[in-house]
Motif scaffolding. Structure first.
Motif, PDB file in Angstrom:
ATOM      1  N   ASP A  81       5.402  -1.982  14.259  1.00  0.00           N
ATOM      2  CA  ASP A  81       5.986  -0.713  13.816  1.00  0.00           C
ATOM      3  C   ASP A  81       7.441  -0.903  13.409  1.00  0.00           C
ATOM      4  O   ASP A  81       7.890  -0.359  12.393  1.00  0.00           O
ATOM      5  N   TYR A  82       8.190  -1.651  14.203  1.00  0.00           N
ATOM      6  CA  TYR A  82       9.596  -1.892  13.878  1.00  0.00           C
ATOM      7  C   TYR A  82       9.733  -2.674  12.579  1.00  0.00           C
ATOM      8  O   TYR A  82      10.649  -2.424  11.778  1.00  0.00           O
ATOM      9  N   ARG A  83       8.817  -3.620  12.359  1.00  0.00           N
ATOM     10  CA  ARG A  83       8.879  -4.407  11.128  1.00  0.00           C
ATOM     11  C   ARG A  83       8.643  -3.525   9.908  1.00  0.00           C
ATOM     12  O   ARG A  83       9.322  -3.659   8.885  1.00  0.00           O
ATOM     13  N   ILE A  84       7.674  -2.615  10.002  1.00  0.00           N
ATOM     14  CA  ILE A  84       7.378  -1.735   8.877  1.00  0.00           C
ATOM     15  C   ILE A  84       8.553  -0.801   8.600  1.00  0.00           C
ATOM     16  O   ILE A  84       8.923  -0.565   7.440  1.00  0.00           O
ATOM     17  N   VAL A  89      13.188   0.546   5.136  1.00  0.00           N
ATOM     18  CA  VAL A  89      14.633   0.743   4.923  1.00  0.00           C
ATOM     19  C   VAL A  89      15.118  -0.124   3.768  1.00  0.00           C
ATOM     20  O   VAL A  89      15.877   0.338   2.900  1.00  0.00           O
ATOM     21  N   LEU A  90      14.679  -1.386   3.741  1.00  0.00           N
ATOM     22  CA  LEU A  90      15.072  -2.282   2.649  1.00  0.00           C
ATOM     23  C   LEU A  90      14.615  -1.717   1.297  1.00  0.00           C
ATOM     24  O   LEU A  90      15.379  -1.707   0.325  1.00  0.00           O
ATOM     25  N   ALA A 173       6.566  -8.739  -3.775  1.00  0.00           N
ATOM     26  CA  ALA A 173       5.179  -8.603  -3.320  1.00  0.00           C
ATOM     27  C   ALA A 173       4.908  -9.510  -2.122  1.00  0.00           C
ATOM     28  O   ALA A 173       4.270  -9.096  -1.142  1.00  0.00           O
ATOM     29  N   LEU A 174       5.402 -10.740  -2.169  1.00  0.00           N
ATOM     30  CA  LEU A 174       5.218 -11.668  -1.055  1.00  0.00           C
ATOM     31  C   LEU A 174       5.922 -11.165   0.195  1.00  0.00           C
ATOM     32  O   LEU A 174       5.367 -11.226   1.300  1.00  0.00           O
ATOM     33  N   THR A 175       7.117 -10.627   0.034  1.00  0.00           N
ATOM     34  CA  THR A 175       7.868 -10.093   1.174  1.00  0.00           C
ATOM     35  C   THR A 175       7.111  -8.941   1.835  1.00  0.00           C
ATOM     36  O   THR A 175       7.040  -8.851   3.060  1.00  0.00           O
ATOM     37  N   TRP A 180       3.894  -6.688   6.303  1.00  0.00           N
ATOM     38  CA  TRP A 180       2.746  -5.913   6.785  1.00  0.00           C
ATOM     39  C   TRP A 180       1.747  -6.766   7.542  1.00  0.00           C
ATOM     40  O   TRP A 180       0.827  -6.239   8.163  1.00  0.00           O
ATOM     41  N   GLY A 181       1.900  -8.093   7.485  1.00  0.00           N
ATOM     42  CA  GLY A 181       0.968  -8.974   8.171  1.00  0.00           C
ATOM     43  C   GLY A 181       1.400  -9.223   9.610  1.00  0.00           C
ATOM     44  O   GLY A 181       2.285  -8.568  10.157  1.00  0.00           O
ATOM     45  N   SER A 182       0.768 -10.180  10.219  1.00  0.00           N
ATOM     46  CA  SER A 182       1.054 -10.506  11.623  1.00  0.00           C
ATOM     47  C   SER A 182       1.888 -11.778  11.695  1.00  0.00           C
ATOM     48  O   SER A 182       1.550 -12.725  12.393  1.00  0.00           O
ATOM     49  N   THR A 183       2.976 -11.807  10.945  1.00  0.00           N
ATOM     50  CA  THR A 183       3.805 -13.010  10.872  1.00  0.00           C
ATOM     51  C   THR A 183       5.176 -12.778  11.496  1.00  0.00           C
ATOM     52  O   THR A 183       6.162 -13.389  11.090  1.00  0.00           O
TER      53      THR A 183
END
Length: 239
Positions: A81-84, A89-90, A173-175, A180-183
């Motif tokens: 959630d924090y990553r999204i 924000v970016l 797109a890669l970012t 959104w992935g588990s990385t």
């Protein structure tokens, strides 16, 4: 008003975006904050129907909410959630700068509303444990900010492709796929690279710039193949 009839909580979250947008157009809308003073005073004085404004969550209720509705507490969100939120924000910052105009103003308003909603929820619910803010769920403003961020991503991709900077579009797109992935937070250096790209790419030779674009595209392809492989493995396990 119509959204308030359909979904009051989301309408309240929407007001957190609309009010900053109004303030950017006319600072006199800041005077709307004065309304909070008499309401707060009536709540502190215990005058109905404002007597419950500062009612705290009792320990048992608080424990049940944390166990059943963990999304009410910002400190209880998953790392995903924090990553999204960070990636949104970016996107909002970049889209506001690139798009400008009316849509840029809405991106800034969504960014301001996101900050107000999450900060209010963090202080009033996670730290102070007040009942009413917990019920209002002001963190829902992130849904609206996320929609603006997704529209902003489309605009950023369009602008990059329109000016012939395909590597920049592929990098975005890669970012997004990494965010959104588990990385974990591996997307963050790619996001910073995306922000710095306009300055860096002017110092790169065309061959190097094109090579980076190919690498970004291969990264997207690898993530796609990994996703397909994972899904096929899940299907095999479930026969």
């Amino acid at each position: 008003a119509l959204s308030g009839l359909l979904h009051p909580l989301q309408a309240i979250a929407g007001s957190l975006v609309i009010w900053p947008w109004l303030v950017m157009g006319d600072r006199r809308w800041l005077h709307a904050l004065w309304v909070a003073l008499p309401i707060a005073a009536l709540g502190l004085a215990g005058v109905a129907p404002f007597s419950g404004l500062f009612a705290p969550l009792d320990p048992e209720w608080l424990a049940n909410l944390r166990a059943i509705n963990g999304q009410l507490f910002v400190t209880g969100w998953a790392m995903m959630d924090y990553r999204i939120v960070a990636f949104d924000v970016l996107l909002l910052v970049c889209a506001a700068r690139i798009a400008g105009g009316t849509f840029g103003s809405w991106c800034l308003a969504a960014l301001a509303g996101l900050g107000i909603g999450i900060a209010a929820s963090l202080v009033l619910v996670d730290l102070v444990h007040l009942s009413l803010p917990a019920a209002l769920q002001l963190w829902r403003v992130h849904w609206l900010a996320h929609w603006f961020a997704m529209a902003g991503m489309g605009i950023l991709l369009y602008h990059a492709i329109k000016r012939g900077d395909v590597p920049h579009a592929l990098l975005l797109a890669l970012t997004g796929l990494l965010a959104w992935g588990s990385t974990e937070w591996i997307w963050l250096p790619f996001g910073l690279f995306y922000i710095a790209w306009p300055r860096i790419q002017t110092q790169l030779r065309p061959r190097v710039r094109n090579l980076l674009g190919v690498l970004f595209g291969l990264g997207i392809l690898v993530l796609l193949l990994n996703f397909i492989g994972t899904e096929l493995a899940n299907f095999r396990q479930m026969h």
